[in-house]
Each structure stands twice: as C-alpha cells, then as structure tokens.
Motif scaffolding. Structure first.
Motif, PDB file in Angstrom:
ATOM      1  N   ASP A 114     137.398 -38.569  46.315  1.00  0.00           N
ATOM      2  CA  ASP A 114     136.573 -37.469  47.006  1.00  0.00           C
ATOM      3  C   ASP A 114     136.349 -36.260  46.257  1.00  0.00           C
ATOM      4  N   VAL A 115     137.391 -35.950  45.409  1.00  0.00           N
ATOM      5  CA  VAL A 115     137.628 -34.563  44.474  1.00  0.00           C
ATOM      6  C   VAL A 115     137.990 -35.258  43.246  1.00  0.00           C
ATOM      7  N   THR A 116     137.308 -34.900  42.221  1.00  0.00           N
ATOM      8  CA  THR A 116     137.874 -34.964  40.835  1.00  0.00           C
ATOM      9  C   THR A 116     137.785 -33.613  39.983  1.00  0.00           C
ATOM     10  N   VAL A 117     138.817 -33.442  39.749  1.00  0.00           N
ATOM     11  CA  VAL A 117     139.459 -31.853  38.856  1.00  0.00           C
ATOM     12  C   VAL A 117     139.983 -32.320  37.562  1.00  0.00           C
TER      13      VAL A 117
ATOM     14  N   VAL B 167     150.630 -36.883  53.203  1.00  0.00           N
ATOM     15  CA  VAL B 167     150.291 -36.808  51.945  1.00  0.00           C
ATOM     16  C   VAL B 167     151.152 -37.827  50.947  1.00  0.00           C
ATOM     17  N   ILE B 168     150.579 -38.545  50.138  1.00  0.00           N
ATOM     18  CA  ILE B 168     151.131 -39.420  49.296  1.00  0.00           C
ATOM     19  C   ILE B 168     150.871 -38.963  47.857  1.00  0.00           C
ATOM     20  N   ALA B 169     151.717 -39.117  46.826  1.00  0.00           N
ATOM     21  CA  ALA B 169     151.648 -38.409  45.610  1.00  0.00           C
ATOM     22  C   ALA B 169     152.127 -39.506  44.574  1.00  0.00           C
ATOM     23  N   ASP B 170     151.169 -39.671  43.166  1.00  0.00           N
ATOM     24  CA  ASP B 170     151.997 -40.570  42.288  1.00  0.00           C
ATOM     25  C   ASP B 170     150.995 -40.223  41.200  1.00  0.00           C
ATOM     26  N   ALA B 171     151.661 -40.460  39.969  1.00  0.00           N
ATOM     27  CA  ALA B 171     150.810 -40.304  38.662  1.00  0.00           C
ATOM     28  C   ALA B 171     150.160 -41.586  38.282  1.00  0.00           C
ATOM     29  N   HIS B 172     150.588 -42.686  38.843  1.00  0.00           N
ATOM     30  CA  HIS B 172     150.035 -43.940  38.877  1.00  0.00           C
ATOM     31  C   HIS B 172     149.695 -44.691  39.998  1.00  0.00           C
ATOM     32  N   MET B 173     148.824 -43.822  40.789  1.00  0.00           N
ATOM     33  CA  MET B 173     148.404 -44.368  42.150  1.00  0.00           C
ATOM     34  C   MET B 173     147.599 -45.845  41.994  1.00  0.00           C
TER      35      MET B 173
ATOM     36  N   ILE C 255     142.236 -37.078  45.859  1.00  0.00           N
ATOM     37  CA  ILE C 255     142.141 -35.880  45.068  1.00  0.00           C
ATOM     38  C   ILE C 255     142.639 -36.453  43.676  1.00  0.00           C
ATOM     39  N   LYS C 256     141.664 -36.596  42.650  1.00  0.00           N
ATOM     40  CA  LYS C 256     142.071 -37.004  41.416  1.00  0.00           C
ATOM     41  C   LYS C 256     142.044 -35.808  40.437  1.00  0.00           C
ATOM     42  N   ASN C 257     143.197 -35.873  39.530  1.00  0.00           N
ATOM     43  CA  ASN C 257     143.346 -34.921  38.541  1.00  0.00           C
ATOM     44  C   ASN C 257     143.262 -35.674  37.357  1.00  0.00           C
ATOM     45  N   GLU C 258     142.298 -35.302  36.269  1.00  0.00           N
ATOM     46  CA  GLU C 258     142.053 -36.118  34.985  1.00  0.00           C
ATOM     47  C   GLU C 258     142.978 -35.333  33.998  1.00  0.00           C
ATOM     48  N   TRP C 259     143.729 -34.423  34.208  1.00  0.00           N
ATOM     49  CA  TRP C 259     144.501 -33.719  33.481  1.00  0.00           C
ATOM     50  C   TRP C 259     145.665 -34.580  32.695  1.00  0.00           C
ATOM     51  N   ARG C 260     145.821 -34.711  31.334  1.00  0.00           N
ATOM     52  CA  ARG C 260     146.946 -35.364  31.055  1.00  0.00           C
ATOM     53  C   ARG C 260     147.783 -34.557  30.012  1.00  0.00           C
ATOM     54  N   ASN C 261     149.174 -34.686  30.256  1.00  0.00           N
ATOM     55  CA  ASN C 261     149.983 -33.757  29.467  1.00  0.00           C
ATOM     56  C   ASN C 261     150.112 -34.029  28.070  1.00  0.00           C
ATOM     57  N   GLY C 262     150.332 -33.326  27.295  1.00  0.00           N
ATOM     58  CA  GLY C 262     150.252 -33.668  25.919  1.00  0.00           C
ATOM     59  C   GLY C 262     151.393 -34.776  25.264  1.00  0.00           C
ATOM     60  N   SER C 263     151.224 -35.365  24.099  1.00  0.00           N
ATOM     61  CA  SER C 263     152.114 -36.211  23.566  1.00  0.00           C
ATOM     62  C   SER C 263     153.508 -35.978  23.576  1.00  0.00           C
ATOM     63  N   ARG C 264     154.231 -36.830  23.515  1.00  0.00           N
ATOM     64  CA  ARG C 264     156.016 -36.380  23.302  1.00  0.00           C
ATOM     65  C   ARG C 264     156.440 -37.173  22.142  1.00  0.00           C
ATOM     66  N   THR C 265     157.305 -36.643  21.750  1.00  0.00           N
ATOM     67  CA  THR C 265     158.072 -37.245  20.425  1.00  0.00           C
ATOM     68  C   THR C 265     159.038 -38.260  21.102  1.00  0.00           C
ATOM     69  N   ILE C 266     159.192 -39.605  20.784  1.00  0.00           N
ATOM     70  CA  ILE C 266     159.872 -40.480  21.359  1.00  0.00           C
ATOM     71  C   ILE C 266     160.733 -41.117  20.248  1.00  0.00           C
ATOM     72  N   TYR C 267     162.071 -41.140  20.472  1.00  0.00           N
ATOM     73  CA  TYR C 267     163.075 -41.705  19.667  1.00  0.00           C
ATOM     74  C   TYR C 267     163.584 -42.888  20.443  1.00  0.00           C
TER      75      TYR C 267
END
Length: 601
Positions: A298-301, A494-500, A521-533
């Motif tokens: 319904d809402v995309t931010v 209210v149910i929330a998840d990054a991978h709904m 409510i969909k938020n298209e913001w993605r956090n920056g990449s992380r270094t993975i070891y």
C-alpha cells in the motif's frame, strides 16, 4: 559400445514433435552412456587432482584390444613352484619324470598321477599369492583404473561435450544421453541404476550429478525430478550421491568454462566441492522464496529509518478501547493459505488516503487498526516505529511476542515492556505491556486478557519456530488457540520482517476478522555492504584475535558459528570489565555489550 552419438551442425526436424534433433544415434538403437577414451595427459591431470599415483599400469590401447599379462616367467607352473609345493605336501602318485610329460594340471589328475585333493589344497594355499603377483603385471584401461579407485568421484552430466569438457579439466565424467538416462525402469516399481553405470558403482563411490542451469520453472521441475530419481537409484546400490549446481547465467558447464576464462578451474572446483547432499538439494528446491508476490504494498518508501517517512496525525482516539468479545461463530480457522483476496478501494490508514496516492507519496499514516505488515530491511527502525506508537498510546495494552529470548529482552528494554520471565501468573495478567516468547504463550489467560496492539518481530522465523520447533511440541495446540484468540480480538496487529513472504501474511490474515485486508508498508532502503570473513578449522585463536582487535577499535562485530560451545566461550571471554582512561571516570567500570542468539535450525 563401439559407437558414439554425433551432434550435427544442421540438425534435422523430428516429424513427430516438430523440434530439431540435437544428437543423432544409429537407427533403431537405444541411447547409451558414453565412456570416452582418455589419453595420457588427461590421466595425469586426474591423478594429480585426486592424489593417485599408480598410473603406470594403465594401458592406452584402442577399444577392443585384449588385456594380456606382460610376462609368465613367474607363473606357478613355469618356475617349478607347483612341483616344489607338491613335494612338500607329499602323497603324490608317480614320479617327477611322469609329471613333466604332461603340460597341464588337468592331465595330471586325469592320468591319476596327481591326487586332486592335493592339487586343490595347494590352490587354496597359494591362490591369493598368485593373484596378487599377476595383478602387478596386468595392464588395465583407464576406466578399469577408475573402477579400482572408488575414492575418485564420478560426475554425471548431460551430453558428450560437457563430459569431454570436464575430463579436459581433470574431472572424471560420464556423459548421459539425457537427464532421465541415468536410471531405467518405472518409478516405485522396478526403477534402478542404468546398466551401463553399474560397473562403476562400487560401494562407497561418490557420484556427483551436474546438469544444466535452467530458468524455466517447468524445465527446472523436470530436472529436479530426474536428479532425485537418479540419485536414489545410485544410493540404492550402496554409493553416495551429491548434486552440484551451476550459478548461471551460462546454461551448461561447457558454457561456464568458456565464460570464466582463466578462473575456470578454481570456479568449477569450488562448485564441485560445494555439491549438496540429496536431502539438502531437495530442501533447497522446496525452500520458500522471500518477498511478497500475492500482495502489493500500500505504501512504498525508500528511507533509512521508517520514522522519517511517518506522517504523524493528530491522534484523537487511543487504541486502548476494549474489543468485542470473541465470537466462536466468526472464528476463522488458521491455515497457511487463504482462498480469495479482495482489496478495498480505500486503505485502512488513519488518514483515509487512497492507496494509489499513498504509493506515490513519500510519507504514510500509521493505521489505527487492522493487520499491518512492515516489510523493511534490518536496522531501518521497525522497533523505533513501534516505540513511537507506544508513546502515542501509553494506556493501550501492548503485547510483544517473539521466538528468541535475547531478542525479546532487547525489545522489552527499547519498548519499555515487562519481561515475562520476571513475572508470575498474576503479573502476566496484570502487566499493561508485556514481552513473552511464543513457547510460553499458552500461559496467558485469554478469558480476561485483551490487547490494543500485538507486535511480532521476525515474523517469518517466528512462524517456522511455532510450527516446527521441538520446544513448542508439548503445548503447540494450546499455543495456537491462544494466538488465534489474541490476534483475532486485538484492534491492531503489526508483523515485521526484513524478508516478509506471502505464507506469513496468509497465516496471520487467516486469524483476523473475515474480509480484512492487510496494510503493507514496504521500505526499499538497503543497508550498505559488510565485510564477511569465513573461518574454517580447529584453531580459534585467529578469529578471536581479530574480534578483539575490532572491539578495541570500537567496531561492531557479528559472529555466526555452528558451535554453541564456541559462542558461549566467546561470550564469556569478551564479557570483561575495564576502566576508562578519563580520570574523572576512572572508577567507573563498564562491559562490552554483547548480544548473543542461538538457533536450532
């Protein structure tokens, strides 16, 4: 098999199917598995890859040439070993002169010169010794050499070109004429391994199935079925079977090799080494796909924090009103799927904004009631949004439900709720704001409890834990009854998840009043990449030292491990006290802040 299929440059068209025939076999001849003749250079590559050294006995003869023994000078009859042994055994008939007149052991027995019992007694004593000595002189073909080394895995691929490509890189590969040609027979009746593969199916041998990368869902399903049935036929004869998957977009392994260039060997070796077991392959194919496809937002931010896009209205009503009593007649049976989905023309948000307009707007009004779905990445302020709701509705009864104790403790502190483990049964009923795990939800008294808002974070994992976890097994029926009651009667859920995903939305929507539509409510913001070891091995000192250095620099570190013991040890080792260098705060002791989580899956 003395023939091989050809792939014409200009294929003919099959008059029955109307499709081009890619490969041609002799007329009225069934397709067979292809074993290539392998030259010296390829044998050396394979021997080096799998660390096998006895390649001097491999005979590179043309197909059909008989295998012969190099020398018979050490044979039992020629060097007198048999005669000497017979003399030691005694009880022979005749003289050595008479024995020498006959050229075979059978002749000696027929003329009653040699007692057959003595002969077979000698054979029993020296059979293994003679066999071993003959095998040292015997020359064998490449595939006989592979058969004698079951530690060498064999790759099954579709088509001769792909098998030749793998052989050229030092992998042992056999070409199947098609994805279904690794097995014969009918499913659940007489299905078995293809007879051409049986000679290579020694106990303990590992087969790796490597078929093409497919994008069509129909073709992928056919490949999946063929792979599983071939793998089961391989395991039925006592061999191991794994499935290697190409990453794409190249279709075949030969295309993959050409596209990767110099990095081909390392890339293909990694793909083969990361091959999945049959169970893991089946599980990965059936794994649910993240994201919503059935429901449209319904809402995309696109904001770093959801609160930045929140349009704060003048709240005149609070969500602390008591909902209607639970009506059994209106009860909706909870089920993973919902038949029929109708979207209202107007959204259910407090501002009454049209859904089409809200999609274009960078802000949204938080709904007062209904099922609200927050589909937003980790660290985008989903909890802070609920903190804002708590501030706006201080008198509303609030329930924070989750599946991980450590997550609940953190949320309880940020949302200012009581933790269920600190309360008794009386406290659970009286607490205006409560955080409780799904495992203990059956302890709530549903006859006297109603909530103005229910918040469930990590809803997808929450649902998996609820339906599959052993910790919920004993009280799962009671937990589901309580969950359905409170979800149905709460004005706001209210149910929330990054991978709904659709399944999670369906589950909670089925427990809501009939006809309700979720507000997404969909938020298209993605956090920056992380270094993975990535660390492997038994030496933990390297990773502990690097974590220590990062913590000393004030960085945030997340550690994932398959060892519960290591995580507990790490937690204990870093929970240390220290004093700040500032003289004014030299007597203030602090700790590193560590959040630890554990999953049984």
């Amino acid at each position: 098999m003395e023939w091989g299929r050809i792939k014409p440059n200009f294929p003919r068209i099959d008059w029955q199917t109307g499709k081009p025939v890619k490969y041609e076999s002799p007329p009225k001849t069934a397709n067979r598995v292809t074993y290539f003749d392998v030259p010296n250079c390829i044998l050396s590559k394979i021997a080096r890859r799998y660390n096998v050294s006895d390649i001097q006995r491999v005979l590179f003869a043309k197909r059909g040439k008989k295998l012969k023994v190099k020398s018979r000078k050490n044979s039992a009859f020629g060097n007198g070993t048999l005669l000497h042994s017979l003399l030691q055994l005694g009880q022979y008939q005749g003289t050595l002169t008479q024995i020498a007149e006959y050229s075979s052991f059978l002749g000696l027995c027929r003329k009653s010169i040699l007692n057959p019992l003595i002969f077979w007694s000698w054979v029993k004593q020296h059979k293994q010794e003679n066999i071993d000595s003959q095998q040292e002189d015997l020359q064998i073909t490449f595939w006989e050499w592979v058969r004698q080394h079951p530690e060498i895995p064999i790759i099954l691929c579709e088509g001769e070109k792909k098998a030749a490509c793998l052989l050229s890189l030092g992998f042992v590969a056999i070409a199947l004429p098609g994805i279904w040609n690794g097995r014969v027979g009918k499913q659940d009746f007489d299905e078995r391994l293809h007879p051409d593969l049986v000679p290579m199916a020694q106990a303990g041998r590992k087969f790796i199935i490597l078929f093409d990368y497919e994008t069509s869902s129909k073709t992928r399903w056919s490949v999946y079925q063929a792979t599983v049935r071939t793998a089961k036929a391989i395991e039925a004869v006592g061999c191991e079977c794994e499935v290697a998957l190409l990453p794409g977009p190249e279709k075949g392994v030969d295309d993959f090799v050409v596209a990767r260039g110099e990095d081909t060997n390392a890339g293909l070796t990694a793909i083969i080494d990361d091959a999945k077991s049959l169970k893991d392959y089946q599980r990965s194919y059936r794994a649910k796909k993240w994201g919503l496809s059935k429901y449209k937002p319904d809402v995309t931010v696109n904001v770093k924090y959801l609160s930045e896009a929140l349009c704060i209205p003048d709240l005149e009503e609070k969500c602390s009103s008591v909902p209607e009593l639970y009506d059994i007649a209106q009860e909706q049976l909870f089920t993973p799927s919902v038949k029929g989905h109708f979207r209202k023309e107007k959204s259910t948000d407090s501002g009454g904004v049209d859904s089409d307009k809200s999609k274009k707007s960078p802000t949204f009004n938080f709904p007062k009631s209904g099922l609200v779905v927050l589909w937003s990445d980790m660290g985008t302020g989903k909890t802070e949004l609920m903190r804002w709701w708590r501030d706006q509705n201080p008198d509303a009864r609030f329930l924070n439900n989750g599946h991980r104790v450590n997550l609940l403790k953190n949320l309880a502190e940020r949302l200012r709720t009581a933790m269920y483990s600190d309360l008794g049964y009386t406290g659970l009923a009286q607490a205006p704001a409560l955080s409780i795990t799904i495992d203990s939800l059956h302890k709530l008294n549903t006859q006297s409890l109603t909530y103005g808002c229910i918040f469930i974070d990590e809803a997808c994992q929450y649902l998996t834990h609820l339906l599959h976890s052993n910790t919920c097994k004993q009280h799962r029926a009671a937990i589901l009854e309580v969950l359905e009651y409170i979800v149905y009667n709460a004005p706001l859920v209210v149910i929330a998840d990054a991978h709904m995903d659709d399944l999670t939305v369906n589950f909670f929507l089925a427990m809501r009043p009939k006809g309700e539509v979720p507000y997404i409510i969909k938020n298209e913001w993605r956090n920056g990449s992380r270094t993975i070891y990535w660390y492997e091995g038994d030496n933990e000192s390297a990773i502990v030292a690097q974590i220590s250095a990062a913590l000393m620099l004030g960085e945030k570190v997340m550690v994932a491990s398959d060892s519960k013991r290591f995580i507990k040890k790490l937690d204990k080792s870093f929970t240390i006290k220290y004093e700040e260098s500032n003289s004014e705060k030299s007597h203030t002791q602090k700790k590193y802040r560590i959040w630890s989580g554990r999953s049984d899956k």
